[in-house]
Design a protein around this motif. Structure first.
Motif, PDB file in Angstrom:
ATOM      1  N   ALA A   1      56.718  35.606  57.061  1.00  0.00           N
ATOM      2  CA  ALA A   1      55.495  35.057  56.884  1.00  0.00           C
ATOM      3  C   ALA A   1      54.718  34.567  57.871  1.00  0.00           C
ATOM      4  CB  ALA A   1      55.716  33.741  55.924  1.00  0.00           C
ATOM      5  N   ARG A   2      55.138  34.360  59.118  1.00  0.00           N
ATOM      6  CA  ARG A   2      54.636  33.923  60.317  1.00  0.00           C
ATOM      7  C   ARG A   2      54.353  34.366  61.510  1.00  0.00           C
ATOM      8  NH1 ARG A   2      56.715  27.749  61.075  1.00  0.00           N
ATOM      9  NH2 ARG A   2      55.054  27.874  62.575  1.00  0.00           N
ATOM     10  N   VAL A   3      55.238  35.593  61.788  1.00  0.00           N
ATOM     11  CA  VAL A   3      55.087  36.390  62.916  1.00  0.00           C
ATOM     12  C   VAL A   3      53.976  37.524  62.703  1.00  0.00           C
ATOM     13  CG1 VAL A   3      56.287  38.023  64.559  1.00  0.00           C
ATOM     14  CG2 VAL A   3      57.495  35.886  63.668  1.00  0.00           C
ATOM     15  N   PRO A   4      52.938  37.479  63.515  1.00  0.00           N
ATOM     16  CA  PRO A   4      51.735  38.803  63.311  1.00  0.00           C
ATOM     17  C   PRO A   4      52.490  40.028  63.792  1.00  0.00           C
ATOM     18  CG  PRO A   4      51.543  37.308  65.200  1.00  0.00           C
ATOM     19  CD  PRO A   4      52.447  36.594  64.618  1.00  0.00           C
ATOM     20  N   LEU A   5      52.461  40.840  62.966  1.00  0.00           N
ATOM     21  CA  LEU A   5      52.819  42.221  63.181  1.00  0.00           C
ATOM     22  C   LEU A   5      51.730  43.239  63.239  1.00  0.00           C
ATOM     23  CD1 LEU A   5      56.048  42.394  61.351  1.00  0.00           C
ATOM     24  CD2 LEU A   5      55.724  42.114  63.867  1.00  0.00           C
ATOM     25  N   SER A   6      51.862  44.178  63.751  1.00  0.00           N
ATOM     26  CA  SER A   6      50.587  45.479  63.767  1.00  0.00           C
ATOM     27  C   SER A   6      50.358  45.749  62.364  1.00  0.00           C
ATOM     28  CB  SER A   6      51.082  46.594  64.609  1.00  0.00           C
ATOM     29  OG  SER A   6      51.308  46.323  66.081  1.00  0.00           O
ATOM     30  N   ARG A   7      49.429  46.428  62.154  1.00  0.00           N
ATOM     31  CA  ARG A   7      48.993  46.963  60.731  1.00  0.00           C
ATOM     32  C   ARG A   7      50.142  48.093  60.421  1.00  0.00           C
ATOM     33  NH1 ARG A   7      43.142  49.741  58.963  1.00  0.00           N
ATOM     34  NH2 ARG A   7      43.619  50.035  56.906  1.00  0.00           N
TER      35      ARG A   7
ATOM     36  N   LEU B   1      59.767  33.684  67.950  1.00  0.00           N
ATOM     37  CA  LEU B   1      60.989  33.421  67.013  1.00  0.00           C
ATOM     38  C   LEU B   1      61.388  31.676  67.433  1.00  0.00           C
ATOM     39  CD1 LEU B   1      63.486  36.183  67.056  1.00  0.00           C
ATOM     40  CD2 LEU B   1      62.689  35.173  64.953  1.00  0.00           C
ATOM     41  N   PRO B   2      61.461  31.164  68.562  1.00  0.00           N
ATOM     42  CA  PRO B   2      61.686  29.784  68.684  1.00  0.00           C
ATOM     43  C   PRO B   2      60.596  28.786  68.268  1.00  0.00           C
ATOM     44  CG  PRO B   2      61.141  31.119  70.781  1.00  0.00           C
ATOM     45  CD  PRO B   2      61.142  31.732  69.871  1.00  0.00           C
ATOM     46  N   ARG B   3      59.421  29.478  67.991  1.00  0.00           N
ATOM     47  CA  ARG B   3      58.253  28.606  67.504  1.00  0.00           C
ATOM     48  C   ARG B   3      58.166  28.604  65.744  1.00  0.00           C
ATOM     49  NH1 ARG B   3      53.779  30.638  67.845  1.00  0.00           N
ATOM     50  NH2 ARG B   3      54.042  32.701  68.576  1.00  0.00           N
ATOM     51  N   VAL B   4      58.697  29.670  65.235  1.00  0.00           N
ATOM     52  CA  VAL B   4      58.482  29.921  63.716  1.00  0.00           C
ATOM     53  C   VAL B   4      59.660  29.651  62.867  1.00  0.00           C
ATOM     54  CG1 VAL B   4      56.785  31.940  64.055  1.00  0.00           C
ATOM     55  CG2 VAL B   4      59.251  32.440  63.744  1.00  0.00           C
ATOM     56  N   LEU B   5      60.767  29.583  63.611  1.00  0.00           N
ATOM     57  CA  LEU B   5      61.966  28.988  62.851  1.00  0.00           C
ATOM     58  C   LEU B   5      62.133  27.586  63.051  1.00  0.00           C
ATOM     59  CD1 LEU B   5      64.847  31.613  64.633  1.00  0.00           C
ATOM     60  CD2 LEU B   5      63.645  31.650  62.167  1.00  0.00           C
ATOM     61  N   PRO B   6      62.559  27.210  61.840  1.00  0.00           N
ATOM     62  CA  PRO B   6      62.719  25.572  61.605  1.00  0.00           C
ATOM     63  C   PRO B   6      63.558  24.962  62.609  1.00  0.00           C
ATOM     64  CG  PRO B   6      62.949  26.723  59.601  1.00  0.00           C
ATOM     65  CD  PRO B   6      63.136  27.694  60.558  1.00  0.00           C
ATOM     66  N   ALA B   7      63.245  23.870  62.976  1.00  0.00           N
ATOM     67  CA  ALA B   7      64.065  23.140  64.105  1.00  0.00           C
ATOM     68  C   ALA B   7      65.319  22.569  63.383  1.00  0.00           C
ATOM     69  CB  ALA B   7      63.298  22.117  64.693  1.00  0.00           C
ATOM     70  N   ALA B   8      66.387  22.674  64.139  1.00  0.00           N
ATOM     71  CA  ALA B   8      67.668  21.961  63.515  1.00  0.00           C
ATOM     72  C   ALA B   8      67.823  20.462  63.600  1.00  0.00           C
ATOM     73  CB  ALA B   8      69.065  22.595  64.405  1.00  0.00           C
ATOM     74  N   ARG B   9      68.074  19.916  62.699  1.00  0.00           N
ATOM     75  CA  ARG B   9      68.332  18.381  62.617  1.00  0.00           C
ATOM     76  C   ARG B   9      69.290  18.017  63.410  1.00  0.00           C
ATOM     77  NH1 ARG B   9      67.227  19.611  57.182  1.00  0.00           N
ATOM     78  NH2 ARG B   9      69.249  19.427  56.661  1.00  0.00           N
ATOM     79  N   ASN B  10      69.503  16.934  63.906  1.00  0.00           N
ATOM     80  CA  ASN B  10      70.718  16.410  64.768  1.00  0.00           C
ATOM     81  C   ASN B  10      71.889  16.476  63.963  1.00  0.00           C
ATOM     82  OD1 ASN B  10      68.846  15.470  66.814  1.00  0.00           O
ATOM     83  ND2 ASN B  10      68.785  13.350  66.038  1.00  0.00           N
TER      84      ASN B  10
END
Length: 457
Positions: free
Chosen positions: A382-388, A443-452
């Motif tokens: 949903a969040r990574v922009p790909l080419s047409r 990837l490191p921006r769009v994937l959810p951060a892990a909780r402690n």
């Protein structure tokens, strides 16, 4: 109807792909040396006439196990797509009088024998020494030009690779490589036929590659693979796969079909691959030959396997060139006529392009992510922009389930620390490369951060 015994172990193309193509040609009997991926269990039950899971005692003599199973089901052909079972299946085929890779299969598996054979034929490759002890590694390190790469002779997927830049690093590299091989064996990523194979190593010179002398645009890795097949002892090249740069030490990140190379460069690469495969003396099997590209047209052989390329190489070829390599190989092993490509297929003959990306917790520069993340493919899609016209999917049987903690990348463990395998279809190879670069960056921006608590777990 013809009967095929398919020997399944870890590695190779996705089992679901292999099963559907094999079942279209013959009745399939599955010998499962590794657990079936959960996402494929129902498919296997519906497509296979039988599924055998041997006991640990039966696995002690793997060739005898394969032979007895083939005789029990009346198999007309026996095959595997796993690196770890190639030698055992080849020896079983010889015992059964069936077509297979032949007596030379071990030459395309044991990196020590492979390099020695190529040395005897005068083929270009890095300088090397086989090593079995730490003392031998110290001696080899003094005699070879550095930096050096220590490899397990029977490994796959860049497992247990260690770079040695000075004599002071020899002892630590030796200990780490041996530990990783032991860990890999526990995970099922280990040679299944040769006893104590995890103790065999080779150390070799790290040659300097460059993609700039071969590719017109930046971003490509400095090596390619030639996908092919040997039928009745004759090598038939199919196409070339390109790569993104590896992650240190030499973990593969992505394969792209086809490689975007000029015709003269492709011809020279294929010629070297042909000489490499011919030197090994294989009979009937898929092949996957990796070649390092250097300045001014120089090349070095990395390795050849007596099986098709792993990950999504085979499905990518089918998508791009319309060739069902699994089905074609099954037909050949059953004695049916098969028309192989007359020469390696080119980008001009491709219908678009496809690539597979290994998700590792490192950025585009090979640096570790700053924090831990949770694998979530819907978020990526949903969040990574790909080419047409580009389409991204995840290979479920080769990926963690959504909600899993992405492993910390371990350079020594290579692909063992992957989180997922993604497949991309696009209009051309340049677009695949561009979209993969965007994906790695995002990837490191769009994937959810892990909780402690997830990190602690």
């Amino acid at each position: 109807m013809s009967k095929v015994l398919l020997v399944h172990a870890k590695g190779g193309p996705p089992l679901g792909h292999v099963l559907s193509r094999t079942a279209a040609r013959a009745q399939v009997h599955l010998l499962a040396l590794s657990a079936l991926p959960p996402s494929v269990i129902n498919t296997a039950r519906s497509l296979c006439a039988s599924i055998t899971v041997p006991s640990e005692a039966q696995r002690c003599d793997l060739v005898s196990l394969i032979v007895s199973e083939a005789e029990a089901v009346g198999a007309d052909a026996v095959l595997t797509f796993s690196e770890y079972a190639v030698v055992a299946v080849a020896e079983a085929c010889r015992a059964l009088g069936l077509a297979g890779a032949g007596s030379a299969a071990a030459l395309a598996r044991d990196k020590r024998l492979m390099r020695r054979t190529w040395q005897e034929h005068g083929l270009p490759q890095p300088q090397f020494r086989p090593v079995a002890t730490e003392a031998e590694l110290h001696t080899a390190a003094r005699g070879l030009p550095g930096p050096l790469l220590l490899k397990a002779a029977w490994s796959a997927g860049s497992t247990a690779h260690q770079i040695i830049r000075s004599p002071r690093e020899v002892s630590a590299a030796w200990a780490r490589s041996r530990a990783v091989m032991a860990e890999s064996a526990q995970l099922g990523y280990a040679e299944l036929h040769v006893a104590e194979a995890e103790a065999d190593f080779v150390v070799e010179q790290i040659v300097t590659g460059t993609a700039a002398h071969w590719f017109e645009e930046p971003g490509w890795g400095d090596y390619v693979s030639v996908e092919g097949v040997v039928a009745d002892g004759t090598f038939h090249p199919v196409c070339l796969s390109g790569r993104m740069p590896t992650v240190e030490p030499f973990t593969e990140r992505a394969g792209i079909t086809p490689a975007l190379l000029p015709q003269d460069a492709q011809d020279r690469i294929v010629d070297l691959a042909r000489r490499a495969v011919d030197a090994l003396g294989l009979r009937d099997c898929g092949t996957h030959t990796e070649i390092k590209l250097g300045a001014d047209g120089s090349m070095w052989l990395i390795e050849t396997a007596a099986r098709f390329g792993g990950a999504m190489t085979v499905p990518q070829i089918e998508e791009v060139f319309g060739l069902d390599l699994v089905g074609m190989l099954v037909d050949h092993l059953l004695g049916h006529p098969v028309t192989w490509p007359g020469s390696a297929l080119t980008p001009e003959q491709a219908r678009g392009a496809a690539g597979s990306l290994v998700v590792l917790a490192v950025d585009g520069h090979g640096d570790a992510w700053q924090d831990r993340r949770i694998w979530d493919f819907p978020a990526v899609a949903a969040r990574v922009p790909l080419s047409r016209d580009s389409e991204l999917s995840v290979v479920k049987e080769s990926s963690l389930s959504d909600g899993s903690l992405v492993p910390v990348y371990d350079p020594a463990a290579g692909a063992n620390t992957m989180a997922a395998l993604c497949l991309l279809s696009a209009t051309d190879p340049r677009t695949v490369l561009h979209d993969f670069q965007a994906l790695v960056h995002a990837l490191p921006r769009v994937l959810p951060a892990a909780r402690n608590q997830e990190v602690v777990a």
